[in-house]
Scaffold this active site. Structure first.
Site, PDB file in Angstrom:
ATOM      1  N   ARG A 102      -2.679   4.598 -11.134  1.00 48.12           N
ATOM      2  CA  ARG A 102      -2.183   3.398 -11.802  1.00 48.12           C
ATOM      3  C   ARG A 102      -3.332   2.444 -12.034  1.00 48.12           C
ATOM      4  O   ARG A 102      -4.027   2.049 -11.102  1.00 48.12           O
ATOM      5  CB  ARG A 102      -1.099   2.728 -10.941  1.00 48.12           C
ATOM      6  CG  ARG A 102      -0.440   1.546 -11.617  1.00 48.12           C
ATOM      7  CD  ARG A 102       0.709   1.002 -10.790  1.00 48.12           C
ATOM      8  NE  ARG A 102       0.258   0.353  -9.564  1.00 48.12           N
ATOM      9  CZ  ARG A 102       1.065  -0.263  -8.714  1.00 48.12           C
ATOM     10  NH1 ARG A 102       2.357  -0.283  -8.935  1.00 48.12           N
ATOM     11  NH2 ARG A 102       0.586  -0.833  -7.630  1.00 48.12           N
ATOM     12  N   THR A 106      -3.443  -3.082 -15.768  1.00 52.12           N
ATOM     13  CA  THR A 106      -2.298  -2.956 -16.673  1.00 52.12           C
ATOM     14  C   THR A 106      -1.064  -2.372 -15.989  1.00 52.12           C
ATOM     15  O   THR A 106       0.038  -2.450 -16.528  1.00 52.12           O
ATOM     16  CB  THR A 106      -2.658  -2.036 -17.855  1.00 52.12           C
ATOM     17  OG1 THR A 106      -2.891  -0.696 -17.355  1.00 52.12           O
ATOM     18  CG2 THR A 106      -3.910  -2.520 -18.573  1.00 52.12           C
ATOM     19  N   ASP A 198       1.112   0.605   0.803  1.00 52.44           N
ATOM     20  CA  ASP A 198       0.572   1.626  -0.099  1.00 52.44           C
ATOM     21  C   ASP A 198       0.720   2.988   0.569  1.00 52.44           C
ATOM     22  O   ASP A 198       0.052   3.281   1.566  1.00 52.44           O
ATOM     23  CB  ASP A 198      -0.892   1.342  -0.416  1.00 52.44           C
ATOM     24  CG  ASP A 198      -1.449   2.281  -1.477  1.00 52.44           C
ATOM     25  OD1 ASP A 198      -1.508   3.500  -1.214  1.00 52.44           O
ATOM     26  OD2 ASP A 198      -1.837   1.804  -2.554  1.00 52.44           O
ATOM     27  N   ASP A 201      -2.580   5.134   0.902  1.00 46.30           N
ATOM     28  CA  ASP A 201      -3.488   4.632   1.935  1.00 46.30           C
ATOM     29  C   ASP A 201      -2.959   4.927   3.327  1.00 46.30           C
ATOM     30  O   ASP A 201      -3.709   5.281   4.233  1.00 46.30           O
ATOM     31  CB  ASP A 201      -3.704   3.137   1.752  1.00 46.30           C
ATOM     32  CG  ASP A 201      -4.632   2.818   0.582  1.00 46.30           C
ATOM     33  OD1 ASP A 201      -5.406   3.702   0.181  1.00 46.30           O
ATOM     34  OD2 ASP A 201      -4.568   1.685   0.074  1.00 46.30           O
TER      35      ASP A 201
END
Length: 207
Positions: A102, A106, A198, A201
């Site tokens: 990603r 944006t 996340d 992660d």
């Protein structure tokens, strides 16, 4: 087309997965366990066909899964944490990989890798990714699979945001979504709230 799997064991393990003090090893183990449990529900409607076998006692008619082996599709990199549990459930399944990241500015998906087995049009393709946040990466991955010939698709995630579900369903109204939780919303950085942080992660200890 959205199914929230509320089995008590799924919800218990998801609570542990969300906790910020859960270690990398614990997070990885829990994600694998939850994905195996989700897999039972996702694959509940696999078609069966009769086959003649011999037990140690006698010949009998038994049932086996019909058609070509199904395909699990991992959206890299975090999808690997869900893929392992699915393969524990169906070790003979074929595996495809779609590399998506990603763009942090944006929030749009960028594809960098695609590899899939042959005859996708004859296989059930189960796309796996821990999070359905904006829905853009998942929708792009499914679009890519359809371009490669896939016709039977399901999407599985640990958590989904309403915004992601809406975007995904708009792009692919024919593809059912299975998740362990529909969370409240996305924050300004497109992270799910309350979420679990996340997933990539936390799976790989990279932050």
């Amino acid at each position: 087309m959205l199914t929230v799997i509320d089995h008590p064991l799924v919800q218990h393990k998801l609570t542990m997965l969300r906790m910020k003090e859960t270690t990398t090893g614990g997070f990885r183990r829990l994600a694998r366990e939850i994905s195996l449990l989700l897999g039972y529900e996702v694959l509940r409607d696999l078609p069966l066909e009769p086959v003649t076998i011999e037990t140690p006692m006698e010949e009998m008619q038994a049932m086996q899964v019909q058609g070509k082996k199904l395909c699990f599709v991992s959206i890299l990199r975090a999808g690997a944490g869900i893929l392992e549990g699915m393969l524990d459930l169906v070790p003979a399944a074929r595996v495809a990989h779609v590399g998506m990241y990603r763009d942090h500015e944006t929030h749009e998906p960028v594809e960098y890798y695609f590899k899939a087995p042959e005859a996708l049009e004859e296989r059930l393709c189960v796309v796996v990714d821990p999070m359905l946040a904006t829905g853009h990466s998942a929708a792009a991955a499914v679009t890519r699979l359809k371009q490669a010939g896939a016709q039977q698709l399901k999407f599985v995630c640990l958590l989904a945001a309403p915004e992601g579900v809406k975007a995904f369903e708009a792009a692919h109204p024919d593809v059912p979504i299975y998740t362990a939780s529909l969370d409240r919303q996305l924050d300004e950085n497109a992270y799910i709230l309350p979420g679990l942080g996340d997933a990539g992660d936390r799976l790989f200890g990279t932050k």
